[in-house]
Write an enzyme that holds these catalytic residues in place. Structure first.
Site, short mmCIF file in Angstrom:
data_model
loop_
_atom_site.label_atom_id
_atom_site.label_comp_id
_atom_site.label_asym_id
_atom_site.label_seq_id
_atom_site.Cartn_x
_atom_site.Cartn_y
_atom_site.Cartn_z
N PHE A 75 -8.64 4.02 18.48
CA PHE A 75 -9.22 3.47 17.14
C PHE A 75 -8.41 1.98 16.99
CE2 PHE A 75 -9.34 7.92 16.71
CZ PHE A 75 -10.75 8.13 16.31
N LYS B 197 -14.94 9.68 16.60
CA LYS B 197 -14.82 8.19 16.94
C LYS B 197 -16.29 7.40 16.44
CE LYS B 197 -13.85 4.24 18.93
NZ LYS B 197 -12.90 3.07 18.26
N PHE C 294 -12.63 -2.96 4.16
CA PHE C 294 -13.99 -2.99 4.71
C PHE C 294 -15.20 -3.39 3.65
CE2 PHE C 294 -13.94 -2.60 9.45
CZ PHE C 294 -12.67 -2.38 9.50
N ALA D 230 -17.66 -9.29 2.09
CA ALA D 230 -18.91 -9.87 2.40
C ALA D 230 -18.57 -11.07 3.48
CB ALA D 230 -19.63 -10.25 0.90
N CYS E 167 -17.42 -3.33 19.57
CA CYS E 167 -17.65 -1.95 19.41
C CYS E 167 -18.72 -1.58 18.22
CB CYS E 167 -16.13 -1.43 18.88
SG CYS E 167 -14.96 -1.12 20.04
P1 NAD Z 1 -12.92 -4.11 28.58
O1 NAD Z 1 -14.30 -4.76 29.05
O2 NAD Z 1 -12.01 -5.27 28.10
O3 NAD Z 1 -12.13 -3.60 29.87
C1 NAD Z 1 -13.07 -2.72 30.75
C2 NAD Z 1 -12.14 -2.91 32.03
O4 NAD Z 1 -12.76 -1.95 33.01
C3 NAD Z 1 -12.46 -4.24 32.94
O5 NAD Z 1 -11.22 -4.77 32.84
C4 NAD Z 1 -13.40 -3.65 33.89
O6 NAD Z 1 -12.90 -4.64 35.01
C5 NAD Z 1 -12.70 -2.24 34.22
N1 NAD Z 1 -13.53 -1.38 35.24
C6 NAD Z 1 -15.03 -1.42 34.97
N2 NAD Z 1 -15.31 -0.39 36.04
C7 NAD Z 1 -14.27 0.00 36.61
C8 NAD Z 1 -14.02 1.01 37.57
N3 NAD Z 1 -14.80 1.56 38.31
N4 NAD Z 1 -12.64 1.09 38.01
C9 NAD Z 1 -11.75 0.46 37.66
N5 NAD Z 1 -11.85 -0.38 36.64
C10 NAD Z 1 -12.94 -0.82 36.22
O7 NAD Z 1 -13.30 -3.04 27.71
P2 NAD Z 1 -12.66 -2.54 26.27
O8 NAD Z 1 -12.82 -3.66 25.41
O9 NAD Z 1 -11.33 -2.21 26.71
O10 NAD Z 1 -13.28 -1.50 26.04
C11 NAD Z 1 -13.32 -0.31 26.78
C12 NAD Z 1 -13.54 1.13 26.05
O11 NAD Z 1 -12.87 1.31 25.02
C13 NAD Z 1 -14.80 1.04 25.51
O12 NAD Z 1 -15.67 2.13 25.71
C14 NAD Z 1 -14.74 0.39 24.19
O13 NAD Z 1 -16.05 1.02 23.40
C15 NAD Z 1 -13.55 1.43 23.92
N6 NAD Z 1 -12.84 0.91 22.82
C16 NAD Z 1 -12.91 -0.79 22.64
C17 NAD Z 1 -12.11 -1.17 21.63
C18 NAD Z 1 -11.60 -2.48 21.38
O14 NAD Z 1 -11.30 -2.93 20.54
N7 NAD Z 1 -12.22 -3.18 22.37
C19 NAD Z 1 -11.32 -0.32 20.52
C20 NAD Z 1 -11.70 1.17 20.77
C21 NAD Z 1 -12.44 1.55 21.70
#
Ligand code: NAD
Length: 441
Positions: free
Chosen positions: A152, A207, A252, A255, A263
């Site tokens: 989160f 989530k 949240f 406006a 996300c």
């Molecule tokens: P991101 O794009 O920043 O990072 C993803 C990473 O995964 C990249 O570095 C990519 O190279 C790597 N990757 C892809 N395929 C791979 C593989 N086969 N083996 C190894 N590495 C691999 O993504 P993020 O923003 O960190 O989000 C990741 C997940 O977390 C998503 O599902 C997102 O919805 C969730 N999430 C994100 C946030 C946020 O604020 N960014 C918050 C909560 C949840």
């Protein structure tokens, strides 16, 4: 304990670095060799306050390491977090190919019991799919458990959010896996963080339901803002009046130009698609998404109505990332609005404290500027898109001397309209009456 995190993006790297800070040995794996190469030199590939320091500390103290080799990541770890991206497909559904690919990689390299945890945001049923993928790809018959542990954290305050979360959600079926997860998160348990232990589908739903609710809150107040503009009310005061009711809460209810980021838009789309697949139309999620899309267009319309014909105008865009304290441009309203304005023949001079370089590569025609004042030079209006702290105390006297016309589109309602008006500016915001001289030439 030794853990691994597969996927070293915003979530994965924060997870690895924070667990290392908790005293756990963490290996962060990514298939992007350039990214891992940078991390090995202590360079964090994106902007997140405090993360470079934490990565340096973890690496120096020997608890945080990086690799591109999944075999290495799987070998030592008892718990393996999957934190790869789950981007939207063209129909809105979450693309699980990265998660499944990692599942196969883990399966092929297992040599003993593992707890395999989805930290990526994955639709209901992914835990079960992952179990099947891993079982089908295993080289030997090794026992494993699947856990859903949604994340989160918010970009910009990711470390604080990880280290002091409102709750930790653990979806699991095995008592052993639950005990291991609780042990791993013990530092949070000690500071009385609520733990919600449930089944896997419920954890996966928590989530999506949370993000859909937050997105709905934003779209709700934006809809109220539109009505406030029509009736001459002030949405800031309306939101305050609502927020003082403890059943509603004040968060949240701000406006603005609508939500963006990696996300909310994608998770809403995936939730809608899950409903569709199961024969139920997610009406509130759909409405939240539609209002959000329209809100961006409404901002462009607001600018056009204020300025008149846009052809040949120059605007200074302050803030390009989807929110302050991050360089993340994914689904940023600033970029969408910049693109819409460019299409109408406008010149855009943009500035952002950390996202400028990437934004100018992404948006064709955007002129990168050195600061807010450089961006303001010769412009017909300032558009405050992202409320970075450095934009909260602008020198309006100075700006007035630089701009062609003193107009501020305060799309984050940062300023008190009358205060900006006092400098001879026209102040146009969201859901509040405009103040100052008309800008129509
Ligand atoms: P991101 O794009 O920043 O990072 C993803 C990473 O995964 C990249 O570095 C990519 O190279 C790597 N990757 C892809 N395929 C791979 C593989 N086969 N083996 C190894 N590495 C691999 O993504 P993020 O923003 O960190 O989000 C990741 C997940 O977390 C998503 O599902 C997102 O919805 C969730 N999430 C994100 C946030 C946020 O604020 N960014 C918050 C909560 C949840």
């Amino acid at each position: 304990m030794h853990i691994s995190v597969i996927g070293t993006g915003y979530v994965g790297l924060v997870t690895g670095a924070c667990f290392a800070e908790f005293g756990v040995n963490a290996t962060c794996m990514d298939n992007d060799a350039k990214r891992i190469g940078k991390l090995e030199k202590g360079e964090v590939p994106f902007y997140e306050p405090g993360l470079t320091e934490l990565v340096t500390k973890g690496s120096k103290e020997g608890r945080l390491s990086f690799t591109t080799d999944i075999a290495k990541a799987v070998e030592k770890a008892l718990v393996i977090f999957i934190a790869v991206g789950t981007p939207p497909r063209s129909d809105g559904s979450a693309d699980l190919s990265y998660v499944e690919e990692v599942g196969r990689g883990i399966a092929r390299n297992m040599t003993g019991y593992k707890v395999i945890v989805t930290k990526s945001t994955v639709p209901v049923g992914t835990g079960e799919t992952l179990r099947k993928v891993i079982t089908a790809s295993q080289s030997g018959k090794f026992r494993f458990d699947i856990v859903s542990n949604p994340e989160f954290l918010r970009e910009g305050s990711a470390i604080e959010d990880f280290m002091r979360p409102n709750r930790v959600v653990i979806g699991a079926e095995s008592e052993q896996a639950i005990a291991i997860m609780k042990d791993l998160y013990r530092p949070l348990y000690l500071i009385e963080t609520p733990f919600l232990v449930t089944d896997i589908p419920t954890a996966e739903m928590v989530k999506y339901a949370s993000n859909a609710f937050l997105a709905t809150k934003i779209s709700f107040i934006n809809e109220m803002a539109t009505l406030c503009e029509k009736v001459g009310a002030d949405v800031q005061v309306v939101a305050k009046g609502m927020g003082l009711d403890k059943r509603i809460g004040s968060k949240f209810l701000h406006a603005g130009p609508g939500f963006g980021g990696s996300c909310f838009p994608k998770d809403l789309a995936a939730l809608i698609q899950t409903g569709e697949r199961l024969g139920y139309s997610m009406q509130i999620a759909r409405a939240a998404s539609k209002v959000n899309d329209e809100q961006r267009q409404r901002m462009v319309e607001k600018i056009r109505e204020t300025i008149g014909d846009l052809t040949g105008r120059t605007f200074a865009l302050l803030g390009l990332s989807f929110k302050p304290n991050t360089n993340d441009l994914r689904e940023s309203p600033a970029l969408a609005i910049a693109q819409a304005l460019l299409k109408q023949g406008v010149t855009i001079r943009g500035y952002d404290p950390v996202a400028l370089e990437e934004a100018s590569q992404t948006v064709n025609g955007l002129i990168p500027c050195q600061d807010a004042y450089h961006a303001a030079e010769g412009s017909d209006a300032l558009i405050l898109m992202t409320e970075w702290n450095q934009f909260r105390n602008l020198d309006f006297e100075r700006l007035k001397t630089l701009m062609r016309r003193p107009v501020l589109f305060d799309l984050r309602n940062v300023y008190e309209p009358t205060k900006v008006e006092a400098f001879g500016f026209l102040h146009v915001s969201v859901g509040r009456p405009s103040k100052g001289p008309s800008a129509l030439a």
